[in-house]
Design an enzyme around this catalytic site. Structure first.
Site, PDB file in Angstrom:
ATOM      1  N   ARG A   1      -3.063 -10.183   5.742  1.00  0.00           N
ATOM      2  CA  ARG A   1      -4.054 -10.371   4.006  1.00  0.00           C
ATOM      3  C   ARG A   1      -3.024  -9.590   3.212  1.00  0.00           C
ATOM      4  O   ARG A   1      -2.226  -8.411   3.248  1.00  0.00           O
ATOM      5  CB  ARG A   1      -5.041  -9.431   4.166  1.00  0.00           C
ATOM      6  CG  ARG A   1      -6.106  -9.427   3.141  1.00  0.00           C
ATOM      7  CD  ARG A   1      -7.231  -8.742   2.769  1.00  0.00           C
ATOM      8  NE  ARG A   1      -7.761  -8.592   1.505  1.00  0.00           N
ATOM      9  CZ  ARG A   1      -7.831  -7.422   0.732  1.00  0.00           C
ATOM     10  NH1 ARG A   1      -6.615  -7.270   0.386  1.00  0.00           N
ATOM     11  NH2 ARG A   1      -8.242  -8.086  -0.372  1.00  0.00           N
TER      12      ARG A   1
ATOM     13  N   LYS B   1       0.906  -1.334  -0.098  1.00  0.00           N
ATOM     14  CA  LYS B   1      -0.311   0.140   0.088  1.00  0.00           C
ATOM     15  C   LYS B   1       0.378   1.421  -0.217  1.00  0.00           C
ATOM     16  O   LYS B   1       2.351   1.121   0.515  1.00  0.00           O
ATOM     17  CB  LYS B   1      -0.467   0.013   1.035  1.00  0.00           C
ATOM     18  CG  LYS B   1      -2.138  -0.680   0.867  1.00  0.00           C
ATOM     19  CD  LYS B   1      -2.971  -0.982   1.919  1.00  0.00           C
ATOM     20  CE  LYS B   1      -4.470  -1.638   1.763  1.00  0.00           C
ATOM     21  NZ  LYS B   1      -5.519  -1.720   2.734  1.00  0.00           N
TER      22      LYS B   1
END
Length: 274
Positions: A255, A221
């Site tokens: 995740r 991210k």
């Protein structure tokens, strides 16, 4: 700390890894890579061999300003993928990344085991009732607004306090519906600035007061690649570093796009705990 996945009790006191499978053309990192059946099966096989405990299927992108996908299109992407995976890898525990109750219901009826909702029911009034009826584990993420508006909704009185209060209300509501297996996701990158993401990670241990498993999704991210001044494609090393920090602060599920490296983080963390 267990969840019931189709009659199988999964112990989350030992950290687990959830592999990401985006069957979308526009996800921020892997958009368009897994739209053919061949590529889906190759990727799922790789993630399972690398040690993934769960596979999380996403039928629409939730990146900032993502294009809105009609429910029928999301259903087409998700259900065909669920059927394909379970036909070839029938023991796979599938999670479905959706905020649509219709998609959730049909995916579970077709063999999926977990629902992962970025909106924690805020984008579909029927989601809690659907989860209660299905009696499946439910991942509730913190987000303000929608993927199209969240980047403008980053003002908090006290970030961690506000997110914890959000979850206390959501948990109470879920319990009132009779939902048993809950997992919380602080929502890194969703309605949070880069600095707020790091504050959230730094104080992640505080979420243990909710007495629920915590999922951390920071894989590749912007909090990583913008800090390192590179790109999502070059953010694997940074992802591994922050995944390891997440484990030390109480994360129960990682995740990730890159299962092998995350599993290695978990193995090394477990050895350290011995």
């Amino acid at each position: 700390m267990t969840i019931n996945c189709k009659g199988q009790l999964i112990d989350l006191s030992m950290p687990k890894v959830m592999g990401i499978l985006n069957v979308t053309p526009d996800s921020f990192y892997d958009g368009g890579r897994f739209v053919s059946e061949k590529n889906v099966l190759l990727q799922v096989e790789k993630m399972l061999q690398d040690g993934a405990n769960f596979i999380d299927i996403g039928g629409q992108s939730s990146k900032p300003n993502a294009e809105i996908v009609l429910v029928d299109e999301e259903l087409n992407r998700v259900i065909s993928t669920v059927d394909l995976i379970l036909k070839n890898f029938p023991e796979t525990i599938l999670s479905i990344d959706t905020f649509n109750s219709k998609v959730a219901q049909m995916a579970i009826e077709n063999g999926a085991a977990i629902i992962n909702d970025i909106s924690a029911g805020n984008l579909d009034d029927e989601m809690f009732e659907t989860i209660a009826k299905l009696q499946v584990p439910y991942i509730m993420m913190h987000m303000r607004g929608t993927p199209q508006t969240m980047s403008k909704m980053t003002n908090y009185d006290d970030l961690v306090k506000d997110v914890l209060f959000y979850f206390s209300k959501k948990v109470a509501k879920a319990r009132s519906f009779g939902i048993n297996d809950l997992i919380i996701d602080p929502g890194f990158g969703f309605a949070k600035t880069l600095e707020q993401n790091f504050e959230l990670l730094n104080k992640l241990k505080l979420f243990q007061m909710l007495e629920l498993p915590v999922l951390v999704g920071i894989s590749r991210k912007s909090m990583i690649y913008k800090t390192l001044e590179n790109t999502p494609e070059n953010a694997l090393n940074g992802t591994s570093v922050l995944n390891t920090i997440s484990l030390t602060k109480g994360a129960n599920i990682l995740r990730v796009h890159d299962v092998k490296e995350a599993v290695e983080c978990v193995k090394l963390y477990n050895q350290l705990q011995k």
